[in-house]
Write an enzyme that holds these catalytic residues in place. Structure first.
Site, short mmCIF file in Angstrom:
data_model
loop_
_atom_site.label_atom_id
_atom_site.label_comp_id
_atom_site.label_asym_id
_atom_site.label_seq_id
_atom_site.Cartn_x
_atom_site.Cartn_y
_atom_site.Cartn_z
CB CYS A 2 129.82 72.16 39.19
SG CYS A 2 128.56 71.14 39.83
NE ARG A 27 135.32 72.67 41.17
CZ ARG A 27 135.83 72.82 42.48
NH1 ARG A 27 136.88 72.41 42.88
NH2 ARG A 27 134.79 72.89 43.24
CD1 TRP A 79 130.83 64.21 39.23
CD2 TRP A 79 129.71 64.86 41.30
NE1 TRP A 79 130.67 63.21 39.97
CE2 TRP A 79 130.18 63.61 41.20
CE3 TRP A 79 129.00 65.38 42.27
CZ2 TRP A 79 129.95 62.80 42.47
CZ3 TRP A 79 128.78 64.42 43.57
CH2 TRP A 79 129.47 63.37 43.40
CG ASN A 103 130.57 74.34 42.92
OD1 ASN A 103 130.03 73.06 43.01
ND2 ASN A 103 131.61 74.60 43.32
N GLY A 104 127.27 73.60 43.98
CA GLY A 104 126.73 73.34 45.70
C GLY A 104 125.48 72.96 45.56
CD GLU A 496 145.82 54.96 47.50
OE1 GLU A 496 144.80 54.88 48.27
OE2 GLU A 496 146.03 55.72 46.59
CE LYS A 500 145.55 56.25 43.49
NZ LYS A 500 144.37 56.56 44.44
CD GLU A 503 140.51 56.23 42.51
OE1 GLU A 503 141.73 56.35 43.02
OE2 GLU A 503 139.79 57.34 42.47
CG HIS A 519 139.24 36.53 61.37
ND1 HIS A 519 139.24 35.75 62.21
CD2 HIS A 519 140.78 37.08 61.21
CE1 HIS A 519 140.32 35.76 63.08
NE2 HIS A 519 141.37 36.32 62.37
CE LYS A 619 143.05 65.67 42.33
NZ LYS A 619 143.68 64.30 42.45
#
Ligand code: F6R
Length: 624
Positions: A2, A27, A79, A103-104, A496, A500, A503, A519, A619
């Site tokens: 957060c 965050r 978050w 936060n946490g 990558e 991208k 997300e 395969h 982030k």
């Protein structure tokens, strides 16, 4: 994961908190709240709401004069980890006269909940955070002032977190403690001080900031800052860091989103990171700037990279480059897997954590564990003062500048620059260097110095690559799903590209080594699927083109990315994105990166998603 901001001083705090929270929204952003001390009254007022900051900003407009005149307060952008993203679970939480943000994670919350229930405290939210308020209330009931009550309560909890606490009974005081999730504080030159989860909200006030160590707290009053250790309440004097980040960097600079701005800033990120990594006063190839981390790198006989997500893709490219140019063994590990394995490491192995934020819980945990085992560690991070930079024996700082878009772009590019410099620098030292032709790294170095210009020209402005990619994205709008394929250096770029796209646009996308398609995954290929083929003119191009033909024959639409003059590849493709000619194939990922970033960006734009803040993401991922 957060964002927290707290302030005591002479400035109107409501606007300061709202602006600071805006800078921290990356965050987490599923609910928001602020607490302000009503001026002239011993009373803290809380505004909170589920959803984005704008909901709280709207509520703040209705505040009366006493609240608008507040100069002491704190805010939080959440978050959700414990409990749903609702207004009730949003921070700040009030327990009697105690108000807090957190936060946490409080790991022993169940035990504390039971104990507090037996004393008649029952939380109204589903969060673990609220329980901390009960502890503080109890300590203050027993006669303690706010700060000792907060430290005593903090000693009762386990888990990595930060808290910031205020009380109606102690006006003009904000107490914060950091233990495992970041906190930065600074003195306001106008009086008082500020704290936040990262330095951005501080930069409007000052550039001289203090990154708190784990276990350290700060008490802010109008008189200034006092730092202390929560374990024993002893006062400490942490060092001040002068940041050269410019508050203007944080604005969008005319771009519609931060991500777009950051994509276009990549040539600058390359230049700045080359300057940060190398000793530019020297003329030899890849002269690493001398510091603890470069000494460790040059002494290592094997390297293990640990990272997550996009940083892990950078690590894969690092492996390809270092093994090719420096001929030393490199392993690339997902931090979340490595931390729970019992790996076997040879002596003289250097473990390097790669993390743009410097706060990723799994990467950080690996470094902590390696330290305990006596294994040398280094970090590559974009954030000075970040947790990983304090944990590692030595740190390479990339110089991408602040990255606000949640999806990593220029920070990824800067990681690539650092890793390429590792390969060049390591090719010259160590027992293996005797067998390496120094002309090869000299040439690579010359081409690397030309890279920023080449990428700048390739990216151009909105009328260049971006316009071309936009037109292709439009034609792919109805795709059922995407595969990105490539070999060699293009394989990590395929991973990558798919990450991208997932997300940003929330569409089905897979990244594959082109040789792996047959395969299993080729069974997915049918009409309606799009395959993005990364096939620049390099040692792997012909093999990748054979794979292209296999998927084309099964009805997939082909978007290929290759060298401008590759007419054969172009003729096989439905859509075509030409790359610039770079003198060295090892540098092609630097050109492919903006292509896959812009493609995902444009598809996301068509889908109408929130590009800077994709759903469910944040982030810095400070929980595992
Ligand atoms: C994707 C992205 C993430 C991060 C990952 C690790 O665009 O940004 O996959 O790369 O969460 O983050 P850091 O580099 O901060 O450790």
């Amino acid at each position: 994961m957060c964002g927290i901001v707290g302030y005591v001083g002479k400035r109107p705090v409501v606007d300061l908190l709202l602006k600071g929270l805006g800078q921290l929204e990356y965050r987490g952003y599923d609910s928001t709240g602020i607490a302000v001390e009503r001026s002239g009254e011993k009373k803290i007022e809380i505004l909170k709401s589920e959803g984005k900051l704008e909901n709280v900003a709207r509520l703040a407009k209705e505040l009366d004069q006493a609240a608008k005149g507040a100069t002491c307060g704190m805010g939080h952008t959440r978050w959700a980890t414990h409990g749903k993203p609702t207004t009730q679970n949003a921070h700040p939480h009030r327990t009697g006269h105690v108000v807090l943000v957190h936060n946490g994670i409080i790991e022993n919350y169940a035990e504390i909940k039971r104990e507090m229930a037996s004393k008649g405290y029952h939380p109204v939210s589903e969060t673990d955070s609220e329980l901390f308020g009960f502890l503080v209330l109890e300590e203050m009931k027993a006669g303690k002032k706010l700060r000792p009550a907060v430290t005593a309560s903090f000693r009762r909890i386990t888990g990595s977190c930060s808290v910031v606490v205020m009380s109606d009974l102690e006006p003009g005081t904000v107490v914060g403690i950091r233990n495992g999730t970041p906190m930065v504080a600074a003195t306001d030159p106008k009086g008082g001080g500020i704290l936040a989860s990262d330095a951005q909200p501080l930069l409007d006030l000052t550039k001289d900031v203090i990154f708190l160590e784990d276990g350290v707290g700060v008490e802010i009053t109008e008189a200034g800052l006092k730092f202390f250790e929560f374990a024993n309440d002893a006062e400490v004097r942490p060092a001040t860091t002068h940041l050269d980040w410019n508050a203007e960097n944080m604005e969008k600079g005319g771009y519609p989103t931060f991500m777009r701005k950051e994509i276009f800033e990549q040539p600058t990120a390359i230049v700045d990171t080359l300057n940060a990594t190398l000793d530019r006063a020297k003329t030899e190839a890849f002269p690493l700037a001398k510091h603890r981390a470069s000494d460790l790198l040059l002494a290592a006989e094997e390297i293990v990279f640990v990272a997550c997500g996009t940083s892990w893709h950078a690590a894969l490219l690092g492996k390809y480059w270092i093994e090719k140019y420096a001929r030393i063994p490199v392993a690339v590990e997902l931090a979340s897997e490595f931390r729970y394995r019992d790996p076997v490491l040879k002596p003289k192995t250097l473990v390097i954590g790669i993390t743009q934020s410097g706060e990723t819980a799994d990467t950080l945990a690996v470094l902590k564990d390696m330290k305990k085992r006596g294994v040398p560690t280094a970090a590559i991070t974009n954030v000075r003062g970040s947790s990983i930079s304090r944990e590692a024996d030595g740190t390479f700082f990339t110089a991408a500048g602040p990255e606000v878009g949640v999806a990593s772009t220029k920070a990824f590019m800067a990681q690539l620059v650092t890793l390429l410099c590792f390969a060049g620098a390591r090719s010259k030292v160590g027992p293996q260097a005797a067998g390496i032709d120094p002309k090869v790294s000299k040439k690579l170095f010359e081409h690397t110095l030309a890279l920023p210009h080449a990428i700048q020209t390739f990216l151009g402005d909105e009328q260049g690559l971006a316009k071309q990619v936009k037109a292709i994205a439009k034609a792919l709008d109805d795709a059922k799903g995407f595969f990105f394929i490539g070999r060699g250096y293009s394989f990590p770029m395929a991973l990558e590209g798919a990450l991208k796209l997932k997300e940003l646009a929330y569409v089905y996308a897979e990244g594959y080594a082109a040789g792996e398609l047959k395969h299993g995954p080729i069974a997915m290929i049918e009409e309606g699927m799009v395959v993005v083929v990364l096939a620049p003119k390099d040692s792997w191009r012909d093999k990748t083109v054979s794979n292209l033909e296999e998927v084309k024959a099964r009805g997939a639409k082909i978007v290929s990315v290759g060298e401008a003059g590759d007419t054969h590849l172009r003729s096989l493709s439905d859509h075509w994105i030409p790359l610039p000619h770079l003198e060295d194939e090892a540098l092609l990922p630097f050109a492919m990166a903006p292509v896959v970033q812009l493609l995902s960006y444009e598809i996301a734009l068509l889908k109408g998603t929130n590009i800077d803040k994709p759903r469910n993401l944040a982030k810095s991922v400070t929980v595992e």
